[in-house]
Design a protein around this motif. Structure first.
Motif, PDB file in Angstrom:
ATOM      1  N   LYS A 250      27.514  60.132  64.065  1.00 56.38           N
ATOM      2  CA  LYS A 250      25.613  59.021  65.036  1.00 56.38           C
ATOM      3  C   LYS A 250      24.498  59.242  63.821  1.00 56.38           C
ATOM      4  N   SER A 251      25.156  60.619  63.555  1.00 56.69           N
ATOM      5  CA  SER A 251      23.703  60.901  62.496  1.00 56.69           C
ATOM      6  C   SER A 251      23.920  60.350  60.648  1.00 56.69           C
ATOM      7  N   ARG A 252      25.064  60.540  59.981  1.00 52.64           N
ATOM      8  CA  ARG A 252      25.117  58.988  58.993  1.00 52.64           C
ATOM      9  C   ARG A 252      24.794  57.800  59.181  1.00 52.64           C
ATOM     10  N   ILE A 253      25.541  56.564  60.823  1.00 50.35           N
ATOM     11  CA  ILE A 253      24.746  56.115  60.684  1.00 50.35           C
ATOM     12  C   ILE A 253      23.380  55.366  61.003  1.00 50.35           C
ATOM     13  N   ARG A 254      23.451  56.569  61.598  1.00 49.60           N
ATOM     14  CA  ARG A 254      21.207  57.116  61.930  1.00 49.60           C
ATOM     15  C   ARG A 254      20.657  56.318  60.811  1.00 49.60           C
ATOM     16  N   ASP A 255      20.758  57.543  60.353  1.00 47.97           N
ATOM     17  CA  ASP A 255      20.182  57.994  58.611  1.00 47.97           C
ATOM     18  C   ASP A 255      20.287  56.666  57.299  1.00 47.97           C
ATOM     19  N   GLY A 256      21.691  56.743  57.774  1.00 50.86           N
ATOM     20  CA  GLY A 256      21.804  55.049  57.416  1.00 50.86           C
ATOM     21  C   GLY A 256      20.678  53.274  57.718  1.00 50.86           C
ATOM     22  N   LEU A 257      20.865  53.024  58.665  1.00 46.50           N
ATOM     23  CA  LEU A 257      19.781  52.230  59.332  1.00 46.50           C
ATOM     24  C   LEU A 257      18.384  52.376  59.018  1.00 46.50           C
ATOM     25  N   ARG A 258      18.408  54.101  59.002  1.00 45.53           N
ATOM     26  CA  ARG A 258      17.085  54.180  59.300  1.00 45.53           C
ATOM     27  C   ARG A 258      16.399  54.092  57.427  1.00 45.53           C
ATOM     28  N   ARG A 259      17.317  53.631  56.489  1.00 41.89           N
ATOM     29  CA  ARG A 259      17.390  54.222  55.245  1.00 41.89           C
ATOM     30  C   ARG A 259      17.746  52.095  54.871  1.00 41.89           C
ATOM     31  N   LEU A 260      17.910  51.969  55.973  1.00 37.20           N
ATOM     32  CA  LEU A 260      18.981  50.649  54.856  1.00 37.20           C
ATOM     33  C   LEU A 260      17.526  49.492  55.422  1.00 37.20           C
TER      34      LEU A 260
ATOM     35  N   ALA B 273      21.702  33.758  57.146  1.00 39.53           N
ATOM     36  CA  ALA B 273      21.625  33.980  55.392  1.00 39.53           C
ATOM     37  C   ALA B 273      21.301  34.354  54.031  1.00 39.53           C
ATOM     38  N   GLU B 274      19.852  34.168  54.103  1.00 41.21           N
ATOM     39  CA  GLU B 274      18.699  34.024  53.576  1.00 41.21           C
ATOM     40  C   GLU B 274      18.657  35.726  53.669  1.00 41.21           C
ATOM     41  N   GLU B 275      19.291  36.591  54.432  1.00 41.00           N
ATOM     42  CA  GLU B 275      19.117  38.728  54.305  1.00 41.00           C
ATOM     43  C   GLU B 275      20.337  38.819  53.626  1.00 41.00           C
ATOM     44  N   VAL B 276      21.320  37.528  53.146  1.00 36.44           N
ATOM     45  CA  VAL B 276      22.688  38.927  53.120  1.00 36.44           C
ATOM     46  C   VAL B 276      21.609  39.606  51.889  1.00 36.44           C
ATOM     47  N   ARG B 277      21.437  39.337  51.059  1.00 36.73           N
ATOM     48  CA  ARG B 277      21.844  39.572  49.382  1.00 36.73           C
ATOM     49  C   ARG B 277      20.414  40.864  49.388  1.00 36.73           C
ATOM     50  N   THR B 278      19.806  40.231  50.158  1.00 37.79           N
ATOM     51  CA  THR B 278      18.869  42.251  50.594  1.00 37.79           C
ATOM     52  C   THR B 278      19.626  43.123  51.488  1.00 37.79           C
ATOM     53  N   LEU B 279      20.503  42.345  52.415  1.00 37.94           N
ATOM     54  CA  LEU B 279      21.012  43.452  52.994  1.00 37.94           C
ATOM     55  C   LEU B 279      22.706  44.002  51.908  1.00 37.94           C
ATOM     56  N   HIS B 280      23.309  43.097  51.364  1.00 36.70           N
ATOM     57  CA  HIS B 280      24.077  44.465  50.053  1.00 36.70           C
ATOM     58  C   HIS B 280      23.494  44.945  49.247  1.00 36.70           C
ATOM     59  N   ALA B 281      22.127  44.403  49.117  1.00 37.94           N
ATOM     60  CA  ALA B 281      21.323  45.242  48.034  1.00 37.94           C
ATOM     61  C   ALA B 281      20.717  46.640  48.601  1.00 37.94           C
ATOM     62  N   GLY B 282      20.713  46.856  49.858  1.00 43.54           N
ATOM     63  CA  GLY B 282      20.560  47.953  50.472  1.00 43.54           C
ATOM     64  C   GLY B 282      21.765  48.855  51.025  1.00 43.54           C
ATOM     65  N   LEU B 283      22.504  48.072  51.397  1.00 48.37           N
ATOM     66  CA  LEU B 283      23.847  48.763  51.310  1.00 48.37           C
ATOM     67  C   LEU B 283      24.035  49.845  50.082  1.00 48.37           C
ATOM     68  N   GLY B 284      23.685  49.297  49.047  1.00 49.85           N
ATOM     69  CA  GLY B 284      23.757  49.501  47.658  1.00 49.85           C
ATOM     70  C   GLY B 284      23.145  51.416  46.904  1.00 49.85           C
ATOM     71  N   GLN B 285      22.573  51.170  48.238  1.00 51.02           N
ATOM     72  CA  GLN B 285      21.550  52.338  48.228  1.00 51.02           C
ATOM     73  C   GLN B 285      22.027  53.793  49.329  1.00 51.02           C
ATOM     74  N   LEU B 286      22.951  53.298  49.609  1.00 45.66           N
ATOM     75  CA  LEU B 286      23.425  54.160  51.308  1.00 45.66           C
ATOM     76  C   LEU B 286      24.011  54.843  50.765  1.00 45.66           C
ATOM     77  N   THR B 287      24.979  56.318  50.881  1.00 45.30           N
ATOM     78  CA  THR B 287      25.136  57.448  50.500  1.00 45.30           C
ATOM     79  C   THR B 287      26.879  55.935  50.533  1.00 45.30           C
ATOM     80  N   ASP B 288      28.139  56.538  50.130  1.00 44.82           N
ATOM     81  CA  ASP B 288      29.461  55.761  50.475  1.00 44.82           C
ATOM     82  C   ASP B 288      29.869  55.844  51.939  1.00 44.82           C
ATOM     83  N   LEU B 289      29.372  56.995  52.440  1.00 46.86           N
ATOM     84  CA  LEU B 289      29.786  57.528  53.595  1.00 46.86           C
ATOM     85  C   LEU B 289      28.575  56.853  54.986  1.00 46.86           C
ATOM     86  N   GLN B 290      27.680  56.860  54.216  1.00 43.93           N
ATOM     87  CA  GLN B 290      26.825  56.258  55.608  1.00 43.93           C
ATOM     88  C   GLN B 290      27.429  53.853  55.699  1.00 43.93           C
ATOM     89  N   ARG B 291      27.796  53.658  54.229  1.00 41.19           N
ATOM     90  CA  ARG B 291      27.592  52.565  53.954  1.00 41.19           C
ATOM     91  C   ARG B 291      29.049  52.676  54.986  1.00 41.19           C
TER      92      ARG B 291
END
Length: 202
Positions: free
Chosen positions: A184-194, A138-156
């Motif tokens: 796979k590339s989109r997921i890998r790059d998105g996870l790295r950024r997240l 639960a304590e990571e949800v806010r950080t996770l949402h913020a991180g997802l917001g910094q990804l491209t639409d396709l990565q997210r």
């Protein structure tokens, strides 16, 4: 980089018995921001880190992701290594093992939650998208949402479908009508950024 592909000159200089000292020197240099030293550290150790991760998770894709996560942590935490608590390779493998075990637990918990969510859905036509909150503490949800917001639409979209929707990479590719390597590339790059966002200090 090819795992454990050290030069003959390096082997001749250090010898097998001097590996522990060599790794300490490389990690110490990496702690000062020396990327060349860190690259050499990767070359000398990555096959062992991957082998450990694969033995725990039994999945090549997950093992590769764990290696990426572990080396990011090695880079960020290099200055915190304490020789008195064990060798560099032991320190590295402890971190990798912990991440691998956490991945197994997360996958098991996600599978259980997906099953429970489906079993308790009242309407058969209700979308079976799993809430983000079930995937992280639960304590990571806010950080996770913020991180997802910094990804491209396709990565997210790819990450949400795969990690929070329970779809495999091929299923995500089929759903989005995108070649599997691209997915796979989109997921890998998105996870790295997240991960970069979530591991950043407050």
């Amino acid at each position: 980089m090819t795992p454990d592909d050290g030069s003959a000159a390096t082997d001749a200089h250090h010898g097998r018995g001097g590996e522990a000292q060599m790794l300490r020197e490389l990690l110490a240099a990496a702690a000062t921001g020396d990327r060349t030293a860190f690259s050499t550290l990767y070359d000398r150790t990555s096959s062992r880190i991957y082998g450990l991760a694969f033995r725990v998770v039994r999945d090549r894709q997950y093992a590769e992701e764990i290696v990426q996560e572990a080396y990011l942590q090695y880079w960020q935490k290099a200055g915190e290594y304490q020789p008195g608590r064990g060798s560099v390779i032991t320190w590295m493998m402890t971190i990798a093992h912990r991440r691998a075990v956490d991945r197994v637990r997360t996958e098991d918990m996600q599978a259980e939650r997906i099953s429970d969510y489906g079993a308790t859905t009242a309407e058969p036509d209700t979308p079976r998208n799993i809430p983000l909150e079930v995937a992280v503490a639960a304590e990571e949800v806010r950080t996770l949402h913020a991180g997802l917001g910094q990804l491209t639409d396709l990565q997210r979209e790819c990450i949400e479908m795969s990690y929070f929707g329970g779809l495999s990479y091929p299923e995500v590719a089929q759903r989005l009508r995108t070649p599997l390597p691209t997915t796979k590339s989109r997921i890998r790059d998105g996870l790295r950024r997240l991960r970069t966002v979530m591991l950043a200090p407050d």
